[in-house]
Design an enzyme around this catalytic site. Structure first.
Site, short mmCIF file in Angstrom:
data_model
loop_
_atom_site.label_atom_id
_atom_site.label_comp_id
_atom_site.label_asym_id
_atom_site.label_seq_id
_atom_site.Cartn_x
_atom_site.Cartn_y
_atom_site.Cartn_z
N HIS A 17 43.37 33.63 48.23
CA HIS A 17 42.46 34.24 47.18
C HIS A 17 41.49 32.91 46.72
CE1 HIS A 17 40.28 36.25 44.42
NE2 HIS A 17 40.53 35.24 43.52
N LYS B 21 49.10 33.55 49.09
CA LYS B 21 49.52 35.31 48.96
C LYS B 21 50.78 35.28 49.83
CE LYS B 21 44.81 36.81 48.83
NZ LYS B 21 43.92 37.97 49.24
N TYR C 34 43.09 42.67 40.16
CA TYR C 34 42.21 43.09 40.94
C TYR C 34 41.37 44.26 40.42
CZ TYR C 34 43.72 39.96 44.94
OH TYR C 34 43.91 38.96 45.64
N GLU D 139 39.95 33.74 35.76
CA GLU D 139 41.21 33.97 36.51
C GLU D 139 42.28 32.97 36.08
OE1 GLU D 139 39.06 36.11 40.34
OE2 GLU D 139 39.71 34.20 40.66
P1 CMP Z 1 40.57 38.55 47.87
O1 CMP Z 1 39.53 37.33 47.91
O2 CMP Z 1 41.71 38.34 47.43
O3 CMP Z 1 39.59 39.61 47.01
C1 CMP Z 1 40.28 41.15 47.34
C2 CMP Z 1 41.10 41.31 48.67
O4 CMP Z 1 41.26 42.69 48.88
C3 CMP Z 1 40.64 40.48 49.71
O5 CMP Z 1 40.93 39.10 49.45
C4 CMP Z 1 41.56 41.08 50.85
O6 CMP Z 1 42.99 40.45 50.72
C5 CMP Z 1 41.80 42.52 50.41
N1 CMP Z 1 41.21 43.61 51.13
C6 CMP Z 1 41.79 44.45 52.05
N2 CMP Z 1 41.04 45.21 52.59
C7 CMP Z 1 39.52 44.66 52.39
C8 CMP Z 1 38.40 45.04 52.82
N3 CMP Z 1 38.23 46.12 53.67
N4 CMP Z 1 37.49 44.45 52.10
C9 CMP Z 1 37.49 43.35 51.47
N5 CMP Z 1 39.05 43.00 51.03
C10 CMP Z 1 39.83 43.59 51.26
#
Ligand code: CMP
Length: 139
Positions: free
Chosen positions: A116, A10, A50, A127
């Site tokens: 991620h 990221k 997302y 994905e």
């Molecule tokens: P990722 O695995 O990329 O999937 C969703 C992303 O949302 C997560 O990683 C975080 O980077 C982001 N995110 C931000 N705030 C939250 C939260 N409160 N709970 C879960 N994901 C969050």
């Protein structure tokens, strides 16, 4: 079984020049980088990627963050790659991530959490197809 998972390094991590350090964790732990490219996501791409989180309170900030700088999108291959990558990443919130995991080592916050990884083989396939043509993946 040998499987493939999708990974993103990221913007918080590319900004701090951590691509190699993160890739070293994958490679040391038996995940092979079979496809990789650096790109700057468009807002439309980030919103689509997302969209499962579209109703969550953090969605708009997450999209802003994901377009704040370049990312490195990757396909990782190995034995149980989806679960292995999730173990290597650690918990979403770095405050809860186990010692030695990528997020414990490098993440700045729950949002700027450096990587991620797909949460299932089914989502991995979706994905991967979103960012890579089959000819770009070389095992
Ligand atoms: P990722 O695995 O990329 O999937 C969703 C992303 O949302 C997560 O990683 C975080 O980077 C982001 N995110 C931000 N705030 C939250 C939260 N409160 N709970 C879960 N994901 C969050």
């Amino acid at each position: 079984a040998i499987e493939r998972t999708f990974s993103i390094i990221k913007p918080d991590a590319t900004r701090r020049n951590l691509t190699g350090a993160i890739n070293a964790v994958f490679e040391k732990n038996g995940l092979k980088i079979v496809a990789q490219k650096r790109l700057w996501m468009s807002r439309a791409q980030a919103k689509e990627f997302y969209k499962v989180h579209a109703e969550r309170p953090f969605y708009n900030d997450l999209v802003d963050f994901m377009v704040s700088g370049p990312v490195v999108v990757q396909v990782l291959e190995g034995e149980g790659a989806v679960a292995k990558n999730r173990d290597l990443m650690g918990a979403t919130n770095p405050a809860n991530a186990a010692e030695g995991t990528i997020r414990k080592l490098f993440a700045e916050s729950i949002e700027a959490n450096s990587v991620h990884g797909s949460d299932s083989p089914e989502n991995a396939a979706v994905e991967i197809a979103y960012f890579f043509a089959g000819t770009e993946i070389v095992g």
